[in-house]
Design a protein around this motif. Structure first.
Motif, short mmCIF file in Angstrom:
data_model
loop_
_atom_site.label_atom_id
_atom_site.label_comp_id
_atom_site.label_asym_id
_atom_site.label_seq_id
_atom_site.Cartn_x
_atom_site.Cartn_y
_atom_site.Cartn_z
N GLU A 38 0.82 -1.20 0.00
CA GLU A 38 0.00 0.00 0.00
C GLU A 38 0.86 1.26 0.00
N LYS A 77 -6.33 9.70 3.75
CA LYS A 77 -7.46 9.26 2.92
C LYS A 77 -7.51 7.75 2.83
N ALA A 78 -6.33 7.11 2.70
CA ALA A 78 -6.28 5.66 2.60
C ALA A 78 -6.75 5.01 3.91
N LEU A 79 -6.60 5.72 5.02
CA LEU A 79 -6.97 5.17 6.32
C LEU A 79 -8.42 5.47 6.70
N GLU A 80 -9.14 6.14 5.83
CA GLU A 80 -10.53 6.49 6.13
C GLU A 80 -11.40 5.25 6.31
N LYS A 81 -11.02 4.13 5.69
CA LYS A 81 -11.80 2.90 5.82
C LYS A 81 -11.74 2.33 7.23
N GLY A 82 -10.80 2.84 8.02
CA GLY A 82 -10.73 2.43 9.41
C GLY A 82 -10.05 1.10 9.66
N ARG A 83 -9.44 0.52 8.64
CA ARG A 83 -8.77 -0.77 8.84
C ARG A 83 -7.37 -0.54 9.40
N ARG A 84 -7.01 -1.28 10.44
CA ARG A 84 -5.66 -1.21 10.97
C ARG A 84 -4.99 -2.56 10.79
N GLU A 108 -10.12 -11.22 5.48
CA GLU A 108 -10.48 -9.81 5.52
C GLU A 108 -9.59 -9.01 6.47
#
Length: 320
Positions: A38, A77-84, A108
């Motif tokens: 990423e 912006k890439a972290l807006e999905k909230g996935r860590r 997932e």
């Protein structure tokens, strides 16, 4: 598509001007995202966006600052999905039974990835800079950063890793200085970088530990493992969520695994400023196949943590 852009100096190619910053931008994006793949995609997009907008760059800040502004926005912006991206130890307590069934999390869940040293290190650098660079890329630290909210993560990296001034961070992230200081205070409480420095063994001791570790796996020698692991060692195996803590439990688990896998071949490499091994296991056809990437944490007392990234997917990333 044009490949040459007229610079403010009047002649330089944008690619030439921006290339010195590629590695540090990649390291920044990796610390933010926890994924090499990423981070590489974001850096490519950042440089492409900067190239397209370069004729509007007025030079009010340095090119480096301008590129970081674009990169910071892209990462947020890439972290807006909230996935860590966690490591197994971030998801629960260690398994105390070495014979327990191993639990593999669903696809997932995106796991934290290791980063090969050659992707973020550049020569020449002074020894002090090299040490700081390695320490702030350590797998445990990058994993801890992933637990922070994205904006706190960005502030902590810019202030305490890259040593930017508060006013610079505020301008870059479009925050007030008070908001930056508040975010920094909360981030430091959770991830105290000043306490993350690790005392490593001297070079000769380190080499001996690594040789014995490699020999243990290549010869399936459990006694060698007992000799190199610390009493409170930790063993993790993403994408398997099950993990173990304590030398006795780890050795009991690995003794069983070694009987199944048999002898192996290890190739030395490095990741996140730490020693690492690419492990190849012998298949039924007698050929050695990619099995895992082991990233080791060394202390003067021995090997204290091993994150064994299972599968062959990371091998091309390491040039293997």
């Amino acid at each position: 598509m044009r490949t040459v852009v007229e610079s403010k100096a009047g002649s330089e190619d944008f690619g030439t001007l921006s290339e010195p910053f590629r590695r540090e931008l990649l390291a920044y994006c990796y610390r933010m995202l926890g994924s090499v793949h990423e981070a590489e995609e974001v850096v490519q997009d950042v440089l492409l966006d900067a190239w397209r907008a370069y004729d509007r760059f007025e030079g009010r800040s340095s090119l480096r600052t301008w590129l970081y502004r674009i990169a910071a926005r892209a990462c947020l912006k890439a972290l807006e999905k909230g996935r860590r991206r966690p490591l197994p130890a971030d998801l629960g307590a260690p398994e105390v039974n070495p014979d327990a069934r191993l639990v593999e999390r669903t696809p997932e869940i995106p796991w934290l990835q290791p980063m090969p040293d050659f992707l973020f290190t550049a020569a020449p650098v002074d020894p002090e800079t090299a040490v700081v660079e390695r320490q702030t890329m350590r797998l445990a630290l990058v994993g801890a950063l992933q637990q922070l909210p994205p904006r706190q993560r960005a502030v902590l990296i810019l202030r305490d890793v890259l040593q930017w001034r508060t006013t610079e961070v505020a301008e870059l992230l479009e925050m007030t200085t008070a908001a930056v200081n508040s975010a920094l205070q909360r981030a430091r409480a959770q991830v105290p970088l000043s306490e993350d420095s690790l005392t490593e063994p001297v070079e000769l001791q380190q080499r001996a530990l690594l040789d014995r570790y490699a020999k243990a796996f290549e010869t399936a020698d459990v006694d060698q493992l007992v000799a190199v692991l610390t009493e409170d060692a930790r063993w993790e195996m993403p994408p398997i969520a099950t993990w173990f803590e304590g030398r006795d439990t780890i050795v009991a688990f690995l003794a069983k695994q070694m009987r199944i896998i048999g002898t192996a071949k290890l190739v030395a490499t490095s990741a996140n400023g730490q020693p690492a091994f690419a492990v190849y296991a012998r298949g039924q056809d007698g050929q050695y196949q990619p099995h895992a990437i082991h990233v080791l944490t060394l202390t003067p007392q021995g090997v204290s943590r091993i994150v064994a990234f299972h599968g062959s997917g990371l091998f091309p990333l390491f040039g293997l």
